[in-house]
Every structure is written in C-alpha cells, then in structure tokens.
Design a protein around this motif. Structure first.
Motif, mmCIF file in Angstrom:
data_model
loop_
_atom_site.group_PDB
_atom_site.id
_atom_site.type_symbol
_atom_site.label_atom_id
_atom_site.label_comp_id
_atom_site.label_asym_id
_atom_site.label_seq_id
_atom_site.Cartn_x
_atom_site.Cartn_y
_atom_site.Cartn_z
ATOM 1 N N LEU A 345 0.684 -1.295 -0.026
ATOM 2 C CA LEU A 345 0.006 -0.067 0.175
ATOM 3 C C LEU A 345 0.853 1.295 -0.184
ATOM 4 O O LEU A 345 2.257 1.064 0.404
ATOM 5 N N SER A 346 0.235 2.335 -0.481
ATOM 6 C CA SER A 346 1.024 3.743 -0.407
ATOM 7 C C SER A 346 1.033 4.092 1.035
ATOM 8 O O SER A 346 0.244 3.792 1.656
ATOM 9 N N PRO A 347 1.874 4.833 1.420
ATOM 10 C CA PRO A 347 2.040 5.774 2.829
ATOM 11 C C PRO A 347 0.544 6.185 3.086
ATOM 12 O O PRO A 347 0.290 6.249 4.224
ATOM 13 N N GLU A 348 0.003 6.779 2.029
ATOM 14 C CA GLU A 348 -1.172 7.628 2.297
ATOM 15 C C GLU A 348 -2.247 6.360 2.753
ATOM 16 O O GLU A 348 -3.045 6.514 3.595
ATOM 17 N N ALA A 349 -2.317 5.413 1.764
ATOM 18 C CA ALA A 349 -3.536 4.280 2.027
ATOM 19 C C ALA A 349 -3.114 3.744 3.622
ATOM 20 O O ALA A 349 -4.209 3.399 4.078
ATOM 21 N N ALA A 351 -1.948 5.250 5.908
ATOM 22 C CA ALA A 351 -2.159 6.148 7.142
ATOM 23 C C ALA A 351 -3.738 6.258 7.135
ATOM 24 O O ALA A 351 -4.164 6.518 8.481
ATOM 25 N N GLU A 352 -4.439 5.938 6.016
ATOM 26 C CA GLU A 352 -5.990 5.922 6.091
ATOM 27 C C GLU A 352 -6.487 4.755 7.133
ATOM 28 O O GLU A 352 -7.281 4.924 7.731
ATOM 29 N N GLN A 353 -5.520 3.592 7.161
ATOM 30 C CA GLN A 353 -5.918 2.737 7.907
ATOM 31 C C GLN A 353 -5.429 2.937 9.361
ATOM 32 O O GLN A 353 -5.536 1.861 10.016
ATOM 33 N N GLY A 354 -4.432 3.832 9.682
ATOM 34 C CA GLY A 354 -4.026 4.048 10.884
ATOM 35 C C GLY A 354 -2.937 3.092 11.039
ATOM 36 O O GLY A 354 -2.345 3.155 12.298
ATOM 37 N N ILE A 355 -2.291 2.825 9.993
ATOM 38 C CA ILE A 355 -0.846 1.880 9.994
ATOM 39 C C ILE A 355 0.153 2.900 9.770
ATOM 40 O O ILE A 355 0.492 3.260 8.609
ATOM 41 N N LYS A 356 0.886 3.467 10.621
ATOM 42 C CA LYS A 356 2.054 4.180 10.637
ATOM 43 C C LYS A 356 3.327 3.642 10.407
ATOM 44 O O LYS A 356 3.327 2.356 10.606
ATOM 45 N N ASP A 357 4.263 4.212 9.821
ATOM 46 C CA ASP A 357 5.577 3.338 9.645
ATOM 47 C C ASP A 357 6.005 2.966 10.709
ATOM 48 O O ASP A 357 6.919 2.003 10.930
ATOM 49 N N GLY A 358 5.932 3.594 11.916
ATOM 50 C CA GLY A 358 6.555 3.178 13.203
ATOM 51 C C GLY A 358 5.895 2.222 13.907
ATOM 52 O O GLY A 358 6.168 1.850 15.112
ATOM 53 N N LEU A 359 4.916 1.594 13.403
ATOM 54 C CA LEU A 359 3.938 0.456 13.960
ATOM 55 C C LEU A 359 4.706 -0.734 13.946
ATOM 56 O O LEU A 359 5.334 -0.941 13.114
ATOM 57 N N ILE A 360 4.664 -1.390 15.317
ATOM 58 C CA ILE A 360 5.133 -2.614 15.586
ATOM 59 C C ILE A 360 4.092 -3.411 15.987
ATOM 60 O O ILE A 360 3.467 -3.266 16.650
ATOM 61 N N ARG A 361 3.771 -4.688 15.124
ATOM 62 C CA ARG A 361 3.009 -5.704 16.023
ATOM 63 C C ARG A 361 3.934 -6.784 16.608
ATOM 64 O O ARG A 361 5.017 -7.184 16.412
#
Ligand SMILES: *Cc1c(COP(=O)(O)O)cnc(C)c1O
Length: 391
Positions: A345-349, A351-361
């Motif tokens: 997904l693009s960074p914008e898409a 972001a829309e889902q609330g998934i930031k680059d700094g998110l860790i699962r």
C-alpha cells in the motif's frame, strides 16, 4: 473416547478425541499414516482427502469441543479452511459482507477470486454495527468478521453482528485465529461458523501449517462436500503434531495473554512509545466490549514508536525477540506491518488505515516479561544512540 461437554478446558485440550492404543497401551494417540484402508465390510471408507483418517477424526473432535460446536474439519492451511468454507456457502449472484481490516490473505482471496465466480462482496466502512446494517442486500448470504483485528486489535461486537445476521437469515463466520477458543468462544455470541489458522496459536510452536473449522453438523457436512473436491486436506503427521500442540494450548495462550497485558502496560508507560493498541488496556477504545466477549485479551498487541526511533533499526537491535513474519509461537516475535503485510500500500493508504511506519506488531511469547522488557529497553537505547551518532 472422552466426550466433550463435561470436562474443563485443560482436560478437553489434553484428552478429548484421543485414540486409545489398544495394541500396546501407549499413553498417546498412535499415528496412522496410511493412505489406503480396507473397503470391504467397513462402516467408513477411509481416505485422507475425505478427511476421515483416524487421526483426522480424532483431532476434529477436540477442535469441535474447544469451540463448543457439534463438529469440526481440519485443513492444510488457514487459507484452505477460509476459502473452502466461504465458497461452500456461496454461488453466482450471492453477496457477502466482510469487515474492513481483514487478514491480508482473506482480503486477497476475495478481491482476486470472487469476480470470477460472479460473487458480490462489500467491505464495511468501519467495525461499527451500523456499517454492517447498511451493507445488507437481498442476496447477502454471509457476514465474515475477524476480532481482534490485525494489526490494530480492533474489536467487533460478535453478538450484535450475529443478531443482525440471524434477522436476515444470513450465516455469520468468524476468523478466531487471534483470540483462540481459550480467549473467546464465538458460539456463545451466536456466531455460526468459527475458522482458524491453526498455524498460529493452535500449533503454537511455529512448526505447523494447518487450518480448522468448527460449526454445526449440518454446516460442516456442507463444507466437507466442497472440501473433498478441492482437496485441501493435510498429512496425518501434521494432524498428529497438532493434536500434541493442542494439549498445551490453554497453558500457552493463558500465559501469552498474561504476558501481553504486562507488556502492554509497560509499553504504555514508556516515553519512547507513542501509542499502544491492546484490547486489555483501559485506554483501548473497545476495552468494554473486549471485556464482555473475551476471557483474557490475547497474546497480540501493537505499538507505535516515537518518530526519532527507526522501526527497522529497533527490530535489528533486539537480541531475544525475533523480527519475523507470522505470529503466535511460544517465542516472542515482532514485525513492521508497513514493511510486510501492508507493504504494497502507499504511505497515504496505510495512514488511512491507521498504520504508521513506526507501528510494530508484537506477538508475545511465554518468556519471562522481565527479560522481554530488558530486551526492548536495550534495543531502544541502542537505536536512539545510533540515530544520534549518524546526525
Ligand atoms: C495466518 C492467518 C491466516 C491464514 O492462515 P495460513 O495458515 O497462513 O493459511 C488467516 N487468518 C489470520 C488471522 C491469520 O493470522
């Protein structure tokens, strides 16, 4: 053979379905690897792709008992279970409602394959019940949910969704992989069909690929009819391994859930962490709902690192916790959704889902939490230092 309803959870895990070793009196189920069985004068004509070898039948009893359902069926993967179960109830012209934020494989299966079969589908706009109501059509046959969701651990109201579905004669299916029957039994909330990637908590040791479904006798029979044609059955060795794994599922998952709650609280109080997503935290927006329908809150959580900490460097700097795909093993693992499951997904898409680059699962294992905390502390320290040095 132990019957299911009178036993507690650990007894079900250990005993239900087990095959008595009449010949040698061994303590565990023997493994029957035969792909060829006598056809003459027998009640059941057995063949592995008919899902009816002795080990397959034994394991299905345990899985059905765990989900408090009448019957079960096991598959070669979680996706085999999901695809077969969905297709068993859908035909050309039918419509299915799926929640937004589904497991990536399920999403891909639907958007890449359903058009070919002439099956209509819609993804809900949110996980609120009104957004399920508004998608219902005359030809809607299935509502498919997954709670807690991946990777932000959002919670869907199982009772509200299945009440809605019943009103319109729609079948409800759930992907119960993250919660496991230890943390929630969807049948108690009216869900008709429960599906698992047994690769995850049911297997629990990162060494088994399998899937499972539990439902009424009638629904399982319908799924079985398609399953034997599609051929997604699994080897009896894997079946036997999975029976072994399930014996400790309650012990493992309870421990992982307790560890996850401790880790979520630790991370929430860490100033280098922006946000923590765990349904067992009072700060989680669905905490009350999670409390209503879950026993413990599961071993999965997500967190956002502050912007001055590079997520990939942070994961490389971990010593104990492994950066890995997949989840639910007894060992703790982490991954970056932005680099893996949501990498296309693009960074914008994202972001829309609330998934930031700094998110860790974070898939929390059974280790001592003090050791996990120490590992995270040292990795955070090292990562910040690395950043400072490179400036
Ligand atoms: C892994 C996973 C699946 C797919 O299972 P496989 O065993 O990889 O086919 C489905 N749903 C969820 C929630 C999963 O985590």
């Amino acid at each position: 053979m132990a019957s299911s309803n009178k036993y507690g959870i650990n007894t079900i895990c250990t005993h239900v379905g087990e095959i008595r070793d009449e010949q040698f009196q061994g303590a565990i189920s023997p493994i029957y690897m035969s792909t060829s069985y006598n056809f003459d004068n027998v009640d059941v004509k057995r063949y592995p792709r008919y899902f009816n070898t002795p080990n397959q039948e034994a394991l299905c009893k345990k899985i059905a008992a765990l989900e408090t359902m009448e019957a079960g069926l096991i598959f070669g993967s979680g996706m085999a279970a999901i695809s077969t179960t969905l297709l068993a109830f859908l035909q050309k012209g039918d419509h299915v409602i799926l929640q937004e934020t589904l497991y990536g494989g399920t999403y891909n299966f639907v958007v890449e394959e359903f058009n070919k079969f002439g099956i209509e589908y819609t993804f809900t706009k949110s996980l609120e019940i009104d957004d399920f109501v508004s998608e219902i059509r005359d030809n809607t046959k299935i509502i498919f949910i997954e709670t807690p969701s991946n990777p932000l651990m959002k919670i869907v109201d199982m009772k509200a969704v299945s009440d809605l579905a019943k009103h319109y004669d729609i079948i409800t299916m759930i992907d119960n992989t993250f919660a496991t029957p230890i943390n929630q039994t969807p049948k108690d909330f009216g869900v008709d069909i429960v599906i698992h990637s047994a690769t995850k908590y049911m297997g629990g040791h990162s060494d088994i690929l399998a899937g499972a479904v539990a439902a009424s006798q009638e629904h399982i029979h319908k799924i079985w009819n398609l399953a034997k044609n599609l051929g997604g059955s699994l080897s009896d060795f894997t079946v036997w391994m999975l029976e072994r794994s399930l014996k400790t599922m309650n012990l493992r998952v309870k421990r992982q859930s307790k560890n996850a709650l401790k880790m979520a609280k630790y991370l929430e109080n860490n100033e280098l962490i922006e946000k923590v997503y765990y349904p067992g935290l009072k700060s989680h927006k669905d905490y009350q709902l999670a409390k209503k329908q879950m026993k413990y809150f599961g071993g999965m959580l997500s967190f956002e690192l502050k912007e001055n900490i590079d997520p990939m460097d942070f994961q490389r700097n971990l010593n104990l916790i492994k950066p890995s795909m997949s989840l639910a093993g007894v060992e703790s693992t982490m991954l970056s959704p932005a680099q893996t499951s949501h990498g296309l997904l693009s960074p914008e898409a994202r972001a829309e889902q609330g998934i930031k680059d700094g998110l860790i699962r974070f898939s929390v294992g059974i280790e001592e939490t003090k050791d996990l905390i120490a590992d995270i502390e040292q990795a955070l320290k090292k990562t910040i230092k690395v950043e400072e040095n490179t400036i």
